[in-house]
Design a protein around this motif. Structure first.
Motif, PDB file in Angstrom:
ATOM      1  N   VAL A 153       7.612   5.359 -15.278  1.00  0.00           N
ATOM      2  CA  VAL A 153       7.770   4.515 -14.018  1.00  0.00           C
ATOM      3  C   VAL A 153       8.057   5.587 -12.782  1.00  0.00           C
ATOM      4  O   VAL A 153       9.085   6.375 -13.084  1.00  0.00           O
ATOM      5  CB  VAL A 153       8.650   3.471 -14.189  1.00  0.00           C
ATOM      6  CG1 VAL A 153       8.778   2.928 -12.721  1.00  0.00           C
ATOM      7  CG2 VAL A 153       8.273   2.286 -15.215  1.00  0.00           C
ATOM      8  N   SER A 155       8.886   6.559  -8.592  1.00  0.00           N
ATOM      9  CA  SER A 155       8.781   6.374  -7.418  1.00  0.00           C
ATOM     10  C   SER A 155       9.061   7.719  -6.628  1.00  0.00           C
ATOM     11  O   SER A 155       9.902   8.598  -6.849  1.00  0.00           O
ATOM     12  CB  SER A 155       9.908   5.471  -6.793  1.00  0.00           C
ATOM     13  OG  SER A 155       9.871   4.219  -7.364  1.00  0.00           O
ATOM     14  N   THR A 156       8.147   7.735  -5.251  1.00  0.00           N
ATOM     15  CA  THR A 156       8.066   9.193  -4.901  1.00  0.00           C
ATOM     16  C   THR A 156       8.767   9.272  -3.463  1.00  0.00           C
ATOM     17  O   THR A 156       9.046   8.115  -2.848  1.00  0.00           O
ATOM     18  CB  THR A 156       6.705   9.722  -4.715  1.00  0.00           C
ATOM     19  OG1 THR A 156       5.867   8.946  -3.713  1.00  0.00           O
ATOM     20  CG2 THR A 156       5.792   9.629  -6.003  1.00  0.00           C
ATOM     21  N   GLU A 222      -3.277  -0.691  -5.761  1.00  0.00           N
ATOM     22  CA  GLU A 222      -2.692   0.848  -5.731  1.00  0.00           C
ATOM     23  C   GLU A 222      -3.372   1.563  -4.470  1.00  0.00           C
ATOM     24  O   GLU A 222      -4.447   1.315  -4.391  1.00  0.00           O
ATOM     25  CB  GLU A 222      -2.841   1.281  -7.134  1.00  0.00           C
ATOM     26  CG  GLU A 222      -2.100   0.462  -8.167  1.00  0.00           C
ATOM     27  CD  GLU A 222      -2.319   0.914  -9.619  1.00  0.00           C
ATOM     28  OE1 GLU A 222      -1.296   1.050 -10.360  1.00  0.00           O
ATOM     29  OE2 GLU A 222      -3.287   1.563  -9.911  1.00  0.00           O
ATOM     30  N   THR A 223      -2.444   2.699  -4.122  1.00  0.00           N
ATOM     31  CA  THR A 223      -2.996   3.628  -3.529  1.00  0.00           C
ATOM     32  C   THR A 223      -3.845   4.511  -4.106  1.00  0.00           C
ATOM     33  O   THR A 223      -3.505   4.887  -5.331  1.00  0.00           O
ATOM     34  CB  THR A 223      -2.030   4.236  -2.382  1.00  0.00           C
ATOM     35  OG1 THR A 223      -1.153   5.105  -3.072  1.00  0.00           O
ATOM     36  CG2 THR A 223      -1.435   3.164  -1.754  1.00  0.00           C
ATOM     37  N   GLU A 226      -1.346   6.649  -5.729  1.00  0.00           N
ATOM     38  CA  GLU A 226      -0.971   6.218  -6.907  1.00  0.00           C
ATOM     39  C   GLU A 226      -1.954   6.337  -8.202  1.00  0.00           C
ATOM     40  O   GLU A 226      -1.386   6.671  -9.277  1.00  0.00           O
ATOM     41  CB  GLU A 226      -0.353   5.000  -6.751  1.00  0.00           C
ATOM     42  CG  GLU A 226       0.726   4.711  -5.598  1.00  0.00           C
ATOM     43  CD  GLU A 226       1.013   3.308  -5.079  1.00  0.00           C
ATOM     44  OE1 GLU A 226       2.033   3.452  -4.134  1.00  0.00           O
ATOM     45  OE2 GLU A 226       0.137   2.574  -5.236  1.00  0.00           O
ATOM     46  N   ARG A 230      -1.370   8.806 -11.954  1.00  0.00           N
ATOM     47  CA  ARG A 230      -1.790   8.297 -13.282  1.00  0.00           C
ATOM     48  C   ARG A 230      -2.938   9.139 -13.810  1.00  0.00           C
ATOM     49  O   ARG A 230      -2.693   9.445 -15.027  1.00  0.00           O
ATOM     50  CB  ARG A 230      -2.185   6.879 -13.207  1.00  0.00           C
ATOM     51  CG  ARG A 230      -2.584   6.392 -14.790  1.00  0.00           C
ATOM     52  CD  ARG A 230      -3.015   4.907 -14.546  1.00  0.00           C
ATOM     53  NE  ARG A 230      -2.126   4.022 -13.745  1.00  0.00           N
ATOM     54  CZ  ARG A 230      -2.362   3.139 -13.133  1.00  0.00           C
ATOM     55  NH1 ARG A 230      -3.393   2.915 -12.559  1.00  0.00           N
ATOM     56  NH2 ARG A 230      -1.451   2.279 -12.663  1.00  0.00           N
ATOM     57  N   ALA A 243       0.681   5.144 -20.055  1.00  0.00           N
ATOM     58  CA  ALA A 243       1.080   3.882 -19.165  1.00  0.00           C
ATOM     59  C   ALA A 243       1.779   4.358 -17.823  1.00  0.00           C
ATOM     60  O   ALA A 243       2.804   5.250 -17.858  1.00  0.00           O
ATOM     61  CB  ALA A 243       1.618   2.674 -19.601  1.00  0.00           C
ATOM     62  N   VAL A 244       1.085   4.269 -16.535  1.00  0.00           N
ATOM     63  CA  VAL A 244       1.962   4.688 -15.572  1.00  0.00           C
ATOM     64  C   VAL A 244       1.902   3.729 -14.176  1.00  0.00           C
ATOM     65  O   VAL A 244       1.047   3.147 -14.043  1.00  0.00           O
ATOM     66  CB  VAL A 244       1.250   6.098 -14.873  1.00  0.00           C
ATOM     67  CG1 VAL A 244       1.845   6.633 -13.692  1.00  0.00           C
ATOM     68  CG2 VAL A 244       0.953   7.116 -15.816  1.00  0.00           C
ATOM     69  N   SER A 245       3.151   3.326 -13.757  1.00  0.00           N
ATOM     70  CA  SER A 245       3.159   2.602 -12.751  1.00  0.00           C
ATOM     71  C   SER A 245       3.842   3.639 -11.538  1.00  0.00           C
ATOM     72  O   SER A 245       5.155   4.055 -11.745  1.00  0.00           O
ATOM     73  CB  SER A 245       4.120   1.422 -12.808  1.00  0.00           C
ATOM     74  OG  SER A 245       4.406   0.674 -11.599  1.00  0.00           O
ATOM     75  N   CYS A 246       3.196   3.920 -10.600  1.00  0.00           N
ATOM     76  CA  CYS A 246       3.745   4.716  -9.465  1.00  0.00           C
ATOM     77  C   CYS A 246       3.749   4.129  -8.382  1.00  0.00           C
ATOM     78  O   CYS A 246       2.864   3.557  -7.730  1.00  0.00           O
ATOM     79  CB  CYS A 246       2.711   5.963  -9.531  1.00  0.00           C
ATOM     80  SG  CYS A 246       3.635   7.381  -8.266  1.00  0.00           S
ATOM     81  N   THR A 247       4.756   4.357  -7.429  1.00  0.00           N
ATOM     82  CA  THR A 247       4.784   3.700  -6.053  1.00  0.00           C
ATOM     83  C   THR A 247       5.010   5.331  -5.107  1.00  0.00           C
ATOM     84  O   THR A 247       6.249   5.652  -5.227  1.00  0.00           O
ATOM     85  CB  THR A 247       6.085   2.720  -5.883  1.00  0.00           C
ATOM     86  OG1 THR A 247       5.859   1.609  -6.906  1.00  0.00           O
ATOM     87  CG2 THR A 247       6.092   2.317  -4.396  1.00  0.00           C
ATOM     88  N   VAL A 249       5.653   6.732  -1.750  1.00  0.00           N
ATOM     89  CA  VAL A 249       6.370   6.630  -0.483  1.00  0.00           C
ATOM     90  C   VAL A 249       6.634   7.918   0.554  1.00  0.00           C
ATOM     91  O   VAL A 249       6.881   8.976  -0.020  1.00  0.00           O
ATOM     92  CB  VAL A 249       7.918   5.975  -0.809  1.00  0.00           C
ATOM     93  CG1 VAL A 249       8.445   5.469   0.437  1.00  0.00           C
ATOM     94  CG2 VAL A 249       7.787   4.678  -1.667  1.00  0.00           C
ATOM     95  N   SER A 260      11.476  10.170  -8.401  1.00  0.00           N
ATOM     96  CA  SER A 260      12.367   9.392  -9.340  1.00  0.00           C
ATOM     97  C   SER A 260      11.486   8.958 -10.462  1.00  0.00           C
ATOM     98  O   SER A 260      10.643   8.232 -10.273  1.00  0.00           O
ATOM     99  CB  SER A 260      13.127   8.252  -8.538  1.00  0.00           C
ATOM    100  OG  SER A 260      13.980   7.685  -9.436  1.00  0.00           O
ATOM    101  N   ASN A 262      11.383   7.206 -14.446  1.00  0.00           N
ATOM    102  CA  ASN A 262      11.793   6.645 -15.681  1.00  0.00           C
ATOM    103  C   ASN A 262      10.693   7.053 -16.842  1.00  0.00           C
ATOM    104  O   ASN A 262       9.620   6.613 -16.679  1.00  0.00           O
ATOM    105  CB  ASN A 262      12.141   5.335 -15.577  1.00  0.00           C
ATOM    106  CG  ASN A 262      13.450   4.991 -14.831  1.00  0.00           C
ATOM    107  OD1 ASN A 262      13.378   5.584 -13.964  1.00  0.00           O
ATOM    108  ND2 ASN A 262      14.327   4.561 -15.755  1.00  0.00           N
TER     109      ASN A 262
END
Lengths: 346, 346
Positions: A153, A155-156, A222-223, A226, A230, A243-247, A249, A260, A262
């Motif tokens: 997980v 967040s940029t 997703e963008t 993002e 992944r 498995a990747v969830s990226c936000t 910013v 950041s 996890n």
């Protein structure tokens, strides 16, 4: 490569091209001949190289024959059109755009992470990953080797220079506009009446924009930025099922991308062991509080704030924060490090 | 409360106190008598209230008798010393500091989320949560009610006004210093030579600081800000076992805290259903791209970028991004909304 290599820089006039030219000199890359390429508009003008000057050639018409390596950083459409033409002339292309990154015949390389992949350039093209991906890979690789990465997980906090000079100019212009009106530097940010943004949809000064890139029209909301994080992480680390969830910013920082993270692993990984691994990891430097200002102008991915993620059972989860110069390692430096790997083979 | 309530604002001269005074007027809070309190240094000076002025009293010596409600926002040490004294005089204290938040006899209330808790103020004190927690609660509550929240991963983007006026002044000062030297507004942020920071350890202009708050000395390497987010979320949502990993990051934004959230639930929750729930949630407004500049000066938590987190099996994971004004809902507004709940009982 007795007397060095014949090297081309395609997109020599751009922001990343400028850092490439600087790094080729700084790192004393073994150069026998250096050629600069850019758009037809810039062709004929000159740019410095050490104590001489080099005349810029038109990338779309110049004959690349004789070059050993071409470093491309002129945007996806130039890469799509010109990289195959350069490769057909026997030039090893190291491409900074996203055009070929997911092509199975094109290796996607971070020099410290999967250097052996340069040997698989079956099309004569090697791709340089997206800047945010590059920042994270040298940190995640040793942790993956130890404990088996299964989930991210992220967040940029991405700098405006990742959007090119236009992003830098837009932030600088908005900051100047605010500073000239002292009352605009207020706790009530809503009172700031900026000139209409051009590069970004909304003001970037004193703001954060949680939609870096463009939404991909596949129903996942997703963008492209993002999805790159992944897909490129999976390819570089050879974990097809990661498995990747990226936000992604955008933040009002000139240079230095931060992430950041996890991370969840197959096996337990303690804060102490992760810290020990990262102490010795190439391209990584530990930092109490990694920041983009610390990273800007330097090579390593700075990493710190390493903690247990209590949401993952069995001590298999870690949280951490990293910062890296998106124009150096995130673009120009990694491309030149790939060129250094290629040079060892020639 | 025939003719309204007798209300005190403790910390009336501060940043949050100023917003409280503004909101008491804006929301036409039923006031029979209003008294301002601050430190001995400010006592005797005056602050406006509608078209009159009110003389500030010394919070440490004034007699609070006769007040119905006191809104405290004067820092933890003033709350610890004075809130019990006000409560002992029969005043319902609504405290904005962290002093009493985790006290089992003190309700911790977000007005839209757990309003019924105001009835359990067994010490005469009701606590207002930390600004970052407040921002997220109105968004997470309806999703929790639907699907059962079990885990959060959060990365914050916190404004400098969360550190008080000193944070605002430090960002403004650094921005002015950079703007006066045009060459400092450059893509190479490392070249910026700011005046020595005072409020933060490192420069905040054109930077992000991934250690908001102070590291708590318990071997977990988390900041007090990160622990607040975990512990307060558990108490407000009544989920004692909620697993939380939070990374608190200060960004160069004047007002508006943002949070990138990955949430895991017991039961499946689709993007469409979550969007529908949030459309009708009190204190929440959907936004394509929620930003702190959008939130600043407004009441709701703006939420958007709602996506599936593919790292959670069974469609039980969502990612989303939210922004909220940390001085309004994140501090002053929620305190006054708690006062409105108390007023209904008096």
């Amino acid at each position: 490569m007795a007397d060095g290599l014949r090297v081309g820089v395609v997109g020599a006039t751009g922001q990343v091209g400028a850092v490439m030219r600087k790094l080729l000199a700084e790192r004393e890359f073994p150069i026998a001949e250096l050629r600069y390429f850019a758009s037809a508009r810039s062709a004929g003008s000159k740019l410095p190289w050490r104590d001489t000057e080099i005349t810029i050639e038109d990338a779309s018409t110049a004959d690349p024959s004789g070059l050993d390596i071409a470093l491309f950083s002129a945007g996806g459409s130039t890469s799509k059109a010109q990289a195959p033409r350069f490769a057909a002339a026997g030039v090893t292309v190291i491409d900074n755009s996203s055009a070929f990154r997911m092509d199975p015949d094109v290796p996607l390389v971070v020099s410290e992470v999967n250097p052996e992949a340069v040997k698989e350039a079956r099309k004569g093209i090697i791709a340089n990953p997206n800047c945010t991906t590059i920042a994270a890979m040298p940190v995640l690789k040793p942790l993956h080797d130890e404990a088996g990465l299964v989930r991210l997980v992220a967040s940029t906090y991405q700098a405006v220079s990742g959007s090119g000079l236009a992003g830098v100019d837009e932030l600088a212009g908005q900051v100047r506009a605010a500073a000239e009106h002292a009352s605009l530097l207020t706790h009530d940010g809503a009172a700031i009446d900026f000139p209409k943004p051009e590069k970004y949809v909304r003001p970037i000064a004193f703001n954060v924009l949680p939609m870096a890139g463009s939404i991909v029209d596949d129903g996942e909301f997703e963008t492209d930025e993002e999805k790159k994080f992944r897909n490129e992480s999976r390819k570089i680390l050879s974990i097809p099922g990661l498995a990747v969830s990226c936000t992604c910013v955008r933040v009002p920082v000139f240079s230095g991308h931060s992430v950041s993270v996890n991370a969840e692993f197959e096996r337990p990984l303690s804060v102490e062991r992760a810290t020990e691994l990262l102490t010795h990891a190439p391209g990584v430097e530990l930092s109490e509080e990694p920041t983009p200002l610390q990273a800007a102008g330097n090579d390593p991915s700075y990493v710190g704030r390493i903690r247990v993620d209590p949401g993952v059972e069995g001590g298999r989860g870690l949280a951490l924060f990293l910062s890296n110069d998106n124009l150096r390692k995130g673009a120009a430096l990694n491309a030149i490090q790939i060129a250094e790997l290629v040079a060892q083979q020639l």
